[in-house]
Design a protein around this motif. Sequence first.
Motif, PDB file in Angstrom:
ATOM      1  N   PHE A 146     -13.925 -11.526   1.532  1.00  0.00           N
ATOM      2  CA  PHE A 146     -12.719 -12.323   1.710  1.00  0.00           C
ATOM      3  C   PHE A 146     -11.788 -12.245   0.491  1.00  0.00           C
ATOM      4  N   ILE A 147     -10.458 -12.251   0.801  1.00  0.00           N
ATOM      5  CA  ILE A 147      -9.416 -12.360  -0.211  1.00  0.00           C
ATOM      6  C   ILE A 147      -8.548 -13.537   0.187  1.00  0.00           C
ATOM      7  N   GLU A 148      -8.403 -14.536  -0.705  1.00  0.00           N
ATOM      8  CA  GLU A 148      -7.667 -15.762  -0.386  1.00  0.00           C
ATOM      9  C   GLU A 148      -6.419 -15.869  -1.259  1.00  0.00           C
ATOM     10  N   SER A 149      -5.371 -16.488  -0.670  1.00  0.00           N
ATOM     11  CA  SER A 149      -4.102 -16.647  -1.385  1.00  0.00           C
ATOM     12  C   SER A 149      -4.085 -17.883  -2.270  1.00  0.00           C
ATOM     13  N   GLY A 150      -4.883 -18.886  -1.959  1.00  0.00           N
ATOM     14  CA  GLY A 150      -4.868 -20.125  -2.744  1.00  0.00           C
ATOM     15  C   GLY A 150      -3.606 -20.925  -2.453  1.00  0.00           C
ATOM     16  N   ASN A 151      -3.063 -21.503  -3.535  1.00  0.00           N
ATOM     17  CA  ASN A 151      -1.887 -22.361  -3.383  1.00  0.00           C
ATOM     18  C   ASN A 151      -0.565 -21.593  -3.426  1.00  0.00           C
ATOM     19  N   THR A 152      -0.621 -20.309  -3.685  1.00  0.00           N
ATOM     20  CA  THR A 152       0.614 -19.521  -3.769  1.00  0.00           C
ATOM     21  C   THR A 152       0.512 -18.300  -2.851  1.00  0.00           C
ATOM     22  N   GLU A 153       1.678 -17.747  -2.579  1.00  0.00           N
ATOM     23  CA  GLU A 153       1.739 -16.543  -1.755  1.00  0.00           C
ATOM     24  C   GLU A 153       1.044 -15.384  -2.484  1.00  0.00           C
ATOM     25  N   LEU A 154       0.325 -14.551  -1.713  1.00  0.00           N
ATOM     26  CA  LEU A 154      -0.433 -13.468  -2.321  1.00  0.00           C
ATOM     27  C   LEU A 154       0.086 -12.110  -1.845  1.00  0.00           C
ATOM     28  N   ASN A 155       0.441 -11.270  -2.838  1.00  0.00           N
ATOM     29  CA  ASN A 155       0.812  -9.889  -2.519  1.00  0.00           C
ATOM     30  C   ASN A 155      -0.470  -9.092  -2.312  1.00  0.00           C
ATOM     31  N   LEU A 156      -0.563  -8.431  -1.173  1.00  0.00           N
ATOM     32  CA  LEU A 156      -1.772  -7.691  -0.831  1.00  0.00           C
ATOM     33  C   LEU A 156      -1.753  -6.306  -1.467  1.00  0.00           C
ATOM     34  N   VAL A 157      -2.818  -6.001  -2.194  1.00  0.00           N
ATOM     35  CA  VAL A 157      -2.965  -4.680  -2.820  1.00  0.00           C
ATOM     36  C   VAL A 157      -4.092  -3.950  -2.099  1.00  0.00           C
ATOM     37  N   PHE A 158      -3.713  -2.993  -1.261  1.00  0.00           N
ATOM     38  CA  PHE A 158      -4.699  -2.166  -0.553  1.00  0.00           C
ATOM     39  C   PHE A 158      -5.137  -1.072  -1.534  1.00  0.00           C
ATOM     40  N   SER A 159      -6.253  -1.324  -2.194  1.00  0.00           N
ATOM     41  CA  SER A 159      -6.640  -0.505  -3.348  1.00  0.00           C
ATOM     42  C   SER A 159      -7.538   0.674  -3.005  1.00  0.00           C
ATOM     43  N   ARG A 160      -8.065   0.698  -1.796  1.00  0.00           N
ATOM     44  CA  ARG A 160      -8.994   1.769  -1.423  1.00  0.00           C
ATOM     45  C   ARG A 160      -8.216   2.889  -0.713  1.00  0.00           C
ATOM     46  N   ILE A 161      -7.783   3.854  -1.490  1.00  0.00           N
ATOM     47  CA  ILE A 161      -6.929   4.938  -0.969  1.00  0.00           C
ATOM     48  C   ILE A 161      -7.738   5.825  -0.022  1.00  0.00           C
ATOM     49  N   ILE A 162      -7.169   6.018   1.168  1.00  0.00           N
ATOM     50  CA  ILE A 162      -7.741   6.964   2.136  1.00  0.00           C
ATOM     51  C   ILE A 162      -6.923   8.253   2.126  1.00  0.00           C
ATOM     52  N   THR A 163      -5.611   8.110   2.203  1.00  0.00           N
ATOM     53  CA  THR A 163      -4.676   9.242   2.136  1.00  0.00           C
ATOM     54  C   THR A 163      -3.444   8.785   1.369  1.00  0.00           C
ATOM     55  N   TYR A 169       2.723   5.593  -2.361  1.00  0.00           N
ATOM     56  CA  TYR A 169       2.077   4.261  -2.330  1.00  0.00           C
ATOM     57  C   TYR A 169       1.278   4.067  -3.617  1.00  0.00           C
ATOM     58  N   SER A 170       1.390   2.853  -4.206  1.00  0.00           N
ATOM     59  CA  SER A 170       0.678   2.526  -5.440  1.00  0.00           C
ATOM     60  C   SER A 170      -0.513   1.627  -5.119  1.00  0.00           C
ATOM     61  N   SER A 171      -1.719   2.115  -5.415  1.00  0.00           N
ATOM     62  CA  SER A 171      -2.930   1.303  -5.209  1.00  0.00           C
ATOM     63  C   SER A 171      -3.087   0.251  -6.297  1.00  0.00           C
ATOM     64  N   THR A 172      -2.179   0.248  -7.285  1.00  0.00           N
ATOM     65  CA  THR A 172      -2.225  -0.747  -8.354  1.00  0.00           C
ATOM     66  C   THR A 172      -1.355  -1.953  -8.027  1.00  0.00           C
ATOM     67  N   THR A 173      -0.156  -1.706  -7.473  1.00  0.00           N
ATOM     68  CA  THR A 173       0.771  -2.793  -7.166  1.00  0.00           C
ATOM     69  C   THR A 173       0.770  -3.175  -5.694  1.00  0.00           C
ATOM     70  N   GLY A 174       0.339  -2.234  -4.787  1.00  0.00           N
ATOM     71  CA  GLY A 174       0.378  -2.499  -3.365  1.00  0.00           C
ATOM     72  C   GLY A 174       1.742  -2.214  -2.738  1.00  0.00           C
ATOM     73  N   PHE A 175       2.674  -1.634  -3.510  1.00  0.00           N
ATOM     74  CA  PHE A 175       4.019  -1.347  -3.009  1.00  0.00           C
ATOM     75  C   PHE A 175       4.142   0.139  -2.616  1.00  0.00           C
ATOM     76  N   PHE A 176       4.849   0.325  -1.491  1.00  0.00           N
ATOM     77  CA  PHE A 176       5.262   1.684  -1.120  1.00  0.00           C
ATOM     78  C   PHE A 176       6.709   1.834  -1.566  1.00  0.00           C
ATOM     79  N   THR A 177       7.016   2.920  -2.316  1.00  0.00           N
ATOM     80  CA  THR A 177       8.369   3.178  -2.810  1.00  0.00           C
ATOM     81  C   THR A 177       8.884   4.471  -2.171  1.00  0.00           C
ATOM     82  N   ALA A 178      10.008   4.367  -1.449  1.00  0.00           N
ATOM     83  CA  ALA A 178      10.549   5.531  -0.728  1.00  0.00           C
ATOM     84  C   ALA A 178      11.005   6.608  -1.713  1.00  0.00           C
ATOM     85  N   PRO A 179      10.442   7.824  -1.619  1.00  0.00           N
ATOM     86  CA  PRO A 179      10.876   8.903  -2.524  1.00  0.00           C
ATOM     87  C   PRO A 179      12.166   9.587  -2.074  1.00  0.00           C
TER      88      PRO A 179
END
Length: 267
Positions: A146-163, A169-179
């Motif tokens: 489980f991953i919980e947000s607690g009392n604040t909004e949680l940015n999801l970081v999908f850290s397990r890279i498949i492709t 896509y950054s597995s550190t920040t969870g953001f996809f940046t359009a190239p």
Amino acid sequence: MRAAISLLVLLFSMCGAQTRSTQIEVQTESQSTGAAAAVAEVSPQLDVSAELKELRDMVVELRVTLRYTQDELKVMKAENSDVKERLVASETKVKALEMVTAAQEAKLTAVKTRLAATETEVDNLEKEIKPAPKVAFSAGLTNSGFIESGNTELNLVFSRIITNVGQAYSSTTGFFTAPVRGVYYFRFTVMEVLSSRYMEIQMFKNGQQLMELYEYDSDGKATYLSSGLTLQLEVGDEVNLRIPPGHRLYDDSNNDSTFSGFLLVPL
């Protein structure tokens, strides 16, 4: 009287002797003059004959020379005629070659013109049709349950890279940046074990919420939320997922919760 007559006779005798002497002298002079004239006449005749013979020899020699010269002229005329014929033939060939060369040059000019036009078209097409960048990714959320947000909004970081083709896509920040500027497709699937509670997830673009989904269940079993969006992005635009305060998601080595995206059409 007799003395006078004797004197006259003596005078006549002396005149006659003198006359004969004079005649003899005249005859002698005449004979000498005639001999000299005869010699003079014979000598020029001998000189003229020699000169005539010499002239005849020169004429014969000149005739022989003239004959050889005429023969040589005939040969030269024949050779000249042959040369003229070959020259005419060569000029004809040259004109034909010039015509062929002109035709080939015209064709070459046309080919060069078409080639230049083709190269221009190729350059324009290369400018219009750029190689499409390859952009695609898929990542799992976590391997720890489980991953919980607690009392604040949680940015999801999908850290397990498949492709992660193109590394957008950054597995550190969870953001996809359009190239590149283009149309992209994003999809997610998340799981939660609900027991009288809500599961909720949000998609953001450049910090602005685009979508929010939620599910309620009370049976205590695994529940899934899955959806996707097609987005037109500019270079540098960012896409990410979040969960509101007081919510949670679940993931393990089975990749129950995943986030994916790829470039559909570059613009």
